[in-house]
Enzyme design. Structure first.
Site, PDB file in Angstrom:
ATOM      1  N   SER A  68      16.564 -20.386 -10.319  1.00  0.00           N
ATOM      2  CA  SER A  68      15.541 -21.541 -10.850  1.00  0.00           C
ATOM      3  C   SER A  68      16.497 -22.226 -11.735  1.00  0.00           C
ATOM      4  O   SER A  68      17.142 -21.526 -12.688  1.00  0.00           O
ATOM      5  CB  SER A  68      14.213 -20.775 -11.123  1.00  0.00           C
ATOM      6  OG  SER A  68      13.908 -20.056 -10.208  1.00  0.00           O
TER       7      SER A  68
HETATM    8  N1  SAH Z   1      13.572 -16.344 -10.307  1.00  0.00           N
HETATM    9  C1  SAH Z   1      14.717 -16.318  -9.425  1.00  0.00           C
HETATM   10  C2  SAH Z   1      14.431 -17.176  -8.152  1.00  0.00           C
HETATM   11  C3  SAH Z   1      15.057 -17.062  -6.988  1.00  0.00           C
HETATM   12  S1  SAH Z   1      14.560 -17.958  -5.576  1.00  0.00           S
HETATM   13  C4  SAH Z   1      16.000 -16.637  -9.739  1.00  0.00           C
HETATM   14  O1  SAH Z   1      16.034 -17.461 -10.695  1.00  0.00           O
HETATM   15  O2  SAH Z   1      17.109 -16.030  -9.182  1.00  0.00           O
HETATM   16  C5  SAH Z   1      13.015 -17.186  -4.873  1.00  0.00           C
HETATM   17  C6  SAH Z   1      13.320 -15.758  -4.577  1.00  0.00           C
HETATM   18  O3  SAH Z   1      12.131 -15.613  -4.010  1.00  0.00           O
HETATM   19  C7  SAH Z   1      14.394 -15.976  -3.414  1.00  0.00           C
HETATM   20  O4  SAH Z   1      15.085 -14.575  -3.906  1.00  0.00           O
HETATM   21  C8  SAH Z   1      13.832 -15.073  -2.270  1.00  0.00           C
HETATM   22  O5  SAH Z   1      14.322 -14.267  -1.578  1.00  0.00           O
HETATM   23  C9  SAH Z   1      12.558 -14.417  -2.942  1.00  0.00           C
HETATM   24  N2  SAH Z   1      11.281 -14.392  -2.037  1.00  0.00           N
HETATM   25  C10 SAH Z   1      10.900 -15.284  -1.113  1.00  0.00           C
HETATM   26  N3  SAH Z   1       9.633 -14.780  -0.357  1.00  0.00           N
HETATM   27  C11 SAH Z   1       9.325 -13.433  -0.961  1.00  0.00           C
HETATM   28  C12 SAH Z   1       8.278 -12.602  -0.727  1.00  0.00           C
HETATM   29  N4  SAH Z   1       7.530 -12.858   0.159  1.00  0.00           N
HETATM   30  N5  SAH Z   1       8.483 -11.380  -1.526  1.00  0.00           N
HETATM   31  C13 SAH Z   1       9.491 -11.296  -2.520  1.00  0.00           C
HETATM   32  N6  SAH Z   1      10.532 -12.247  -2.636  1.00  0.00           N
HETATM   33  C14 SAH Z   1      10.376 -13.177  -2.035  1.00  0.00           C
END
Ligand code: SAH
Length: 218
Positions: A68
């Site tokens: 993010s």
């Molecule tokens: N805060 C993280 C954001 C990553 S993007 C960062 O800065 O790296 C969002 C993340 O949510 C992804 O890694 C994706 O795999 C995860 N995600 C999507 N749906 C999900 C779910 N149902 N349960 C757990 N993780 C999920």
């Protein structure tokens, strides 16, 4: 000295610049700004992207996911920190774990769920390397929450959906807050939900753009 160290040395200046930028965008909490200043974001992205780690941008972390944007990480963290306790925190969508590390420095205990196994495993390794001991990582579907460890003072969801999953609302402590991007792709609103003795209240904040919250595990 390898490249990684070279980036590490020059990055303090870049991090300070990022902090100034975030301040200009309205992040006021010195605690949050200090966390951004002291957390090596370049360790959470691919080496090839490390030189861009202190730009205020989302970056790819593989598997079609992104780390993010620092501004939004700071804004969500500030929101939880300034509205109540962040002692027991649930994070959904850990991704590369940059947000997780920030939360670990504020919370007593962080529970973090990620649906992509490779990302969850990499995060466990990183936490071990960084000697972070107050985070538990689970590979699973975050929409279900992590009931046996609840209720949580704060819940942060880093992926978007049309509605907040019911189990997460149920796992929010009284006095607890949940922050999540709610809406359809391209039209999401960062939403703050509070649980009080009287029930739940909802506040729409700014427009944001997140990857979707996906059913099941990857
Ligand atoms: N805060 C993280 C954001 C990553 S993007 C960062 O800065 O790296 C969002 C993340 O949510 C992804 O890694 C994706 O795999 C995860 N995600 C999507 N749906 C999900 C779910 N149902 N349960 C757990 N993780 C999920």
């Amino acid at each position: 000295m390898n490249d990684r160290h070279g980036i590490g040395l020059t990055s303090q200046r870049a991090r300070n610049r990022l902090v100034d930028q975030l301040r200009g965008m309205g992040i006021n909490s010195e605690e949050v700004l200090d966390l951004i200043r002291n957390t090596p974001r370049h360790l959470f992205v691919d080496e090839a992207l490390a030189s861009r780690a202190y730009e205020n941008n989302a970056l790819p972390i593989g598997f079609g996911q992104t780390i993010s944007q620092p501004y939004i990480v700071a804004a969500m963290t500030e929101l939880l920190l300034t509205t109540g306790s962040v002692s027991r925190v649930l994070e959904i969508g850990a991704g590369c774990g940059y947000q997780t590390i920030l939360l670990s420095k504020l919370a007593k205990q962080v529970f973090s769920i990620e649906r992509i196994a490779a990302l969850a495993n990499r995060l466990r390794e990183r936490l071990h390397e960084l000697r972070v001991v107050n985070v538990r990582v689970r590979h699973g579907d975050g929409r279900l929450g992590w009931a046996i460890h609840g209720p949580f003072d704060a819940i942060l969801i880093a992926a978007a959906a049309g509605v907040v999953p019911q189990p997460l609302l149920e796992q929010l402590a009284i006095g607890g807050r949940l922050v999540m991007p709610v809406g359809v792709p391209g039209e999401q609103t960062l939403t703050l939900i509070r649980r009080t003795e009287e029930g739940l209240s909802e506040e729409a904040l700014q427009r944001v753009s997140f990857v979707p919250l996906i059913d099941g595990v990857g």
